[in-house]
Design a protein around this motif. Structure first.
Motif, PDB file in Angstrom:
ATOM      1  N   PRO A 165      13.605  -7.427   1.512  1.00  0.00           N
ATOM      2  CA  PRO A 165      14.295  -8.723   2.145  1.00  0.00           C
ATOM      3  C   PRO A 165      13.504  -9.769   2.343  1.00  0.00           C
ATOM      4  O   PRO A 165      13.640 -10.836   2.460  1.00  0.00           O
ATOM      5  CB  PRO A 165      15.095  -8.061   3.327  1.00  0.00           C
ATOM      6  N   VAL A 166      12.110  -9.398   2.694  1.00  0.00           N
ATOM      7  CA  VAL A 166      11.037 -10.256   3.301  1.00  0.00           C
ATOM      8  C   VAL A 166      10.686 -11.469   2.065  1.00  0.00           C
ATOM      9  O   VAL A 166      10.597 -12.547   2.002  1.00  0.00           O
ATOM     10  CB  VAL A 166       9.773  -9.901   3.794  1.00  0.00           C
ATOM     11  N   GLY A 167      10.699 -10.804   0.725  1.00  0.00           N
ATOM     12  CA  GLY A 167      10.450 -11.698  -0.578  1.00  0.00           C
ATOM     13  C   GLY A 167      11.517 -12.520  -0.630  1.00  0.00           C
ATOM     14  O   GLY A 167      10.996 -13.950  -0.912  1.00  0.00           O
ATOM     15  N   LEU A 168      12.830 -12.168  -0.380  1.00  0.00           N
ATOM     16  CA  LEU A 168      13.846 -13.274  -0.761  1.00  0.00           C
ATOM     17  C   LEU A 168      13.871 -14.314   0.363  1.00  0.00           C
ATOM     18  O   LEU A 168      13.822 -15.412   0.151  1.00  0.00           O
ATOM     19  CB  LEU A 168      14.958 -12.257  -0.674  1.00  0.00           C
ATOM     20  N   ALA A 169      13.657 -13.738   1.676  1.00  0.00           N
ATOM     21  CA  ALA A 169      13.796 -14.694   2.683  1.00  0.00           C
ATOM     22  C   ALA A 169      12.594 -15.669   2.688  1.00  0.00           C
ATOM     23  O   ALA A 169      12.724 -16.853   3.042  1.00  0.00           O
ATOM     24  CB  ALA A 169      13.579 -14.234   4.115  1.00  0.00           C
ATOM     25  N   HIS A 170      11.371 -15.283   2.386  1.00  0.00           N
ATOM     26  CA  HIS A 170      10.100 -16.174   2.196  1.00  0.00           C
ATOM     27  C   HIS A 170      10.447 -17.243   1.448  1.00  0.00           C
ATOM     28  O   HIS A 170      10.356 -18.331   1.792  1.00  0.00           O
ATOM     29  CB  HIS A 170       8.914 -15.339   1.731  1.00  0.00           C
ATOM     30  N   ARG A 171      11.001 -17.094   0.278  1.00  0.00           N
ATOM     31  CA  ARG A 171      11.155 -18.093  -0.604  1.00  0.00           C
ATOM     32  C   ARG A 171      12.261 -19.116  -0.134  1.00  0.00           C
ATOM     33  O   ARG A 171      11.932 -20.566  -0.247  1.00  0.00           O
ATOM     34  CB  ARG A 171      11.927 -17.791  -1.819  1.00  0.00           C
ATOM     35  N   VAL A 172      13.119 -18.882   0.628  1.00  0.00           N
ATOM     36  CA  VAL A 172      14.155 -19.711   1.384  1.00  0.00           C
ATOM     37  C   VAL A 172      13.576 -20.598   2.419  1.00  0.00           C
ATOM     38  O   VAL A 172      13.675 -21.659   2.617  1.00  0.00           O
ATOM     39  CB  VAL A 172      15.423 -18.781   1.814  1.00  0.00           C
ATOM     40  N   ILE A 173      12.756 -19.709   3.286  1.00  0.00           N
ATOM     41  CA  ILE A 173      12.091 -20.278   4.273  1.00  0.00           C
ATOM     42  C   ILE A 173      10.981 -21.265   4.008  1.00  0.00           C
ATOM     43  O   ILE A 173      11.102 -22.651   4.498  1.00  0.00           O
ATOM     44  CB  ILE A 173      11.590 -19.175   5.168  1.00  0.00           C
ATOM     45  N   VAL A 174      10.286 -20.973   3.120  1.00  0.00           N
ATOM     46  CA  VAL A 174       9.291 -21.951   2.424  1.00  0.00           C
ATOM     47  C   VAL A 174       9.941 -22.974   2.076  1.00  0.00           C
ATOM     48  O   VAL A 174       9.320 -24.351   2.280  1.00  0.00           O
ATOM     49  CB  VAL A 174       8.371 -21.256   1.664  1.00  0.00           C
ATOM     50  N   ALA A 175      10.919 -22.862   1.186  1.00  0.00           N
ATOM     51  CA  ALA A 175      11.759 -23.949   0.477  1.00  0.00           C
ATOM     52  C   ALA A 175      12.329 -25.236   1.439  1.00  0.00           C
ATOM     53  O   ALA A 175      12.021 -26.436   1.564  1.00  0.00           O
ATOM     54  CB  ALA A 175      12.795 -23.543  -0.433  1.00  0.00           C
ATOM     55  N   ALA A 176      12.741 -24.218   2.598  1.00  0.00           N
ATOM     56  CA  ALA A 176      13.349 -25.341   3.692  1.00  0.00           C
ATOM     57  C   ALA A 176      12.191 -26.087   4.467  1.00  0.00           C
ATOM     58  O   ALA A 176      12.415 -27.228   4.741  1.00  0.00           O
ATOM     59  CB  ALA A 176      14.120 -24.432   4.824  1.00  0.00           C
ATOM     60  N   MET A 177      11.244 -25.376   4.628  1.00  0.00           N
ATOM     61  CA  MET A 177      10.005 -25.842   5.435  1.00  0.00           C
ATOM     62  C   MET A 177       9.281 -27.020   4.523  1.00  0.00           C
ATOM     63  O   MET A 177       9.087 -28.455   5.129  1.00  0.00           O
ATOM     64  CB  MET A 177       9.032 -24.966   5.672  1.00  0.00           C
ATOM     65  N   LEU A 178       9.372 -27.116   3.317  1.00  0.00           N
ATOM     66  CA  LEU A 178       8.852 -27.867   2.460  1.00  0.00           C
ATOM     67  C   LEU A 178       9.794 -29.176   2.210  1.00  0.00           C
ATOM     68  O   LEU A 178       9.249 -30.430   2.112  1.00  0.00           O
ATOM     69  CB  LEU A 178       8.606 -27.146   1.044  1.00  0.00           C
ATOM     70  N   ARG A 179      11.020 -28.818   2.298  1.00  0.00           N
ATOM     71  CA  ARG A 179      12.040 -29.962   2.143  1.00  0.00           C
ATOM     72  C   ARG A 179      11.844 -31.069   3.431  1.00  0.00           C
ATOM     73  O   ARG A 179      12.145 -32.263   3.384  1.00  0.00           O
ATOM     74  CB  ARG A 179      13.493 -29.571   2.165  1.00  0.00           C
ATOM     75  N   ARG A 180      11.358 -30.414   4.553  1.00  0.00           N
ATOM     76  CA  ARG A 180      11.091 -31.590   5.679  1.00  0.00           C
ATOM     77  C   ARG A 180       9.776 -32.357   5.659  1.00  0.00           C
ATOM     78  O   ARG A 180       9.654 -33.066   6.269  1.00  0.00           O
ATOM     79  CB  ARG A 180      10.971 -30.684   6.975  1.00  0.00           C
ATOM     80  N   LEU A 181       8.861 -31.733   4.892  1.00  0.00           N
ATOM     81  CA  LEU A 181       7.546 -32.425   4.719  1.00  0.00           C
ATOM     82  C   LEU A 181       7.454 -33.839   4.315  1.00  0.00           C
ATOM     83  O   LEU A 181       6.857 -34.530   4.972  1.00  0.00           O
ATOM     84  CB  LEU A 181       6.814 -31.656   4.258  1.00  0.00           C
ATOM     85  N   PRO A 182       7.919 -34.129   3.333  1.00  0.00           N
ATOM     86  CA  PRO A 182       7.756 -35.344   2.943  1.00  0.00           C
ATOM     87  C   PRO A 182       8.074 -36.613   4.087  1.00  0.00           C
ATOM     88  O   PRO A 182       7.961 -37.475   3.959  1.00  0.00           O
ATOM     89  CB  PRO A 182       9.076 -35.861   1.784  1.00  0.00           C
TER      90      PRO A 182
ATOM     91  N   HIS B 167       0.753  -1.139   0.110  1.00  0.00           N
ATOM     92  CA  HIS B 167      -0.063   0.229  -0.033  1.00  0.00           C
ATOM     93  C   HIS B 167       0.810   1.234   0.124  1.00  0.00           C
ATOM     94  O   HIS B 167       0.299   2.439  -0.186  1.00  0.00           O
ATOM     95  CB  HIS B 167      -0.835   0.108   0.959  1.00  0.00           C
ATOM     96  N   ASN B 168       2.117   1.070   0.223  1.00  0.00           N
ATOM     97  CA  ASN B 168       2.931   2.197   0.577  1.00  0.00           C
ATOM     98  C   ASN B 168       4.385   2.079   0.433  1.00  0.00           C
ATOM     99  O   ASN B 168       4.549   1.076  -0.008  1.00  0.00           O
ATOM    100  CB  ASN B 168       2.576   3.060   1.684  1.00  0.00           C
ATOM    101  N   ALA B 169       5.337   3.197   0.604  1.00  0.00           N
ATOM    102  CA  ALA B 169       6.779   2.970  -0.038  1.00  0.00           C
ATOM    103  C   ALA B 169       7.271   2.006   1.363  1.00  0.00           C
ATOM    104  O   ALA B 169       8.258   1.218   0.974  1.00  0.00           O
ATOM    105  CB  ALA B 169       7.245   4.480   0.370  1.00  0.00           C
ATOM    106  N   PHE B 170       6.867   1.938   2.489  1.00  0.00           N
ATOM    107  CA  PHE B 170       7.348   1.052   3.239  1.00  0.00           C
ATOM    108  C   PHE B 170       7.123  -0.388   3.123  1.00  0.00           C
ATOM    109  O   PHE B 170       7.779  -1.135   3.328  1.00  0.00           O
ATOM    110  CB  PHE B 170       6.745   1.206   4.932  1.00  0.00           C
ATOM    111  N   GLY B 171       5.804  -0.608   2.467  1.00  0.00           N
ATOM    112  CA  GLY B 171       5.369  -1.858   2.350  1.00  0.00           C
ATOM    113  C   GLY B 171       6.418  -2.440   1.092  1.00  0.00           C
ATOM    114  O   GLY B 171       6.764  -3.588   1.052  1.00  0.00           O
ATOM    115  N   ARG B 172       6.725  -1.452   0.107  1.00  0.00           N
ATOM    116  CA  ARG B 172       7.494  -1.972  -1.052  1.00  0.00           C
ATOM    117  C   ARG B 172       9.132  -2.266  -0.402  1.00  0.00           C
ATOM    118  O   ARG B 172       9.541  -3.200  -0.767  1.00  0.00           O
ATOM    119  CB  ARG B 172       7.744  -0.761  -2.161  1.00  0.00           C
ATOM    120  N   LEU B 173       9.382  -1.502   0.721  1.00  0.00           N
ATOM    121  CA  LEU B 173      10.776  -1.600   1.130  1.00  0.00           C
ATOM    122  C   LEU B 173      10.795  -2.831   1.973  1.00  0.00           C
ATOM    123  O   LEU B 173      11.965  -3.796   1.722  1.00  0.00           O
ATOM    124  CB  LEU B 173      11.231  -0.294   1.863  1.00  0.00           C
ATOM    125  N   TYR B 174       9.731  -3.120   2.722  1.00  0.00           N
ATOM    126  CA  TYR B 174       9.656  -4.292   3.580  1.00  0.00           C
ATOM    127  C   TYR B 174       9.791  -5.519   2.667  1.00  0.00           C
ATOM    128  O   TYR B 174      10.375  -6.412   3.181  1.00  0.00           O
ATOM    129  CB  TYR B 174       8.414  -4.193   4.071  1.00  0.00           C
TER     130      TYR B 174
END
Length: 154
Positions: A135-152, A125-132
């Motif tokens: 790093p969160v977008g990059l970290a999210h991909r890594v975190i979700v991938a790590a969590m999914l690797r544990r699921l099987p 909705h604003n500049a802070f959201g874009r800035l936020y």
């Protein structure tokens, strides 16, 4: 994957959209898969949430505290699952959101047979959201991938 997995906004209006899937060792509901992902917290994730809260709170973003480890046996629309609001709960789909003045986040957990999918979408909705989201977008991909690797093995 269910064809009706929602996004937080129309695709063209999203600042972030990520889909990840894994084939599970056995069929699970989305809530069971959520529990399995939370069963063994990723090293450093609690620290990452504390840092996120400390920095974001200075910009008027509420603290989320991270994942609690609570294991409700069922959830319904209007319930809370950790910091997320449950917007929809079906046997094949769990829609989780967190919305504030900076951004709207939607994470959908869906299952079809043994295939489990995490679909995340964010509208800023604003500049802070874009800035936020940088790093969160990059970290999210890594975190979700790590969590999914544990699921099987869950």
């Amino acid at each position: 994957m269910p064809t009706d997995v929602p996004l937080v906004a129309p695709a063209r209006a999203l600042a972030y959209h990520h889909v990840a899937r894994v084939t599970l060792a056995r069929e699970m509901t989305p809530l069971q898969a959520w529990w399995a992902m939370q069963a063994r917290p990723l090293p450093g994730l609690a620290l990452a949430f504390r840092l996120r809260d400390a920095i974001s709170a200075r910009f008027g973003v509420k603290r989320i505290g991270g994942f609690s480890g609570d294991r409700p046996t069922q959830v319904a629309a209007g319930d809370r699952l950790d910091f997320f609001l449950v917007e929809e709960a079906r046997p094949d789909l769990l829609v989780l959101t967190e919305r504030d003045r900076h951004l709207d986040v939607m994470t959908c957990l869906s299952t079809e047979g043994r295939v489990f999918t995490v679909t995340s979408s964010v509208k800023v909705h604003n500049a802070f959201g874009r800035l936020y989201m940088i790093p969160v977008g990059l970290a999210h991909r890594v975190i979700v991938a790590a969590m999914l690797r544990r699921l099987p093995r869950a």
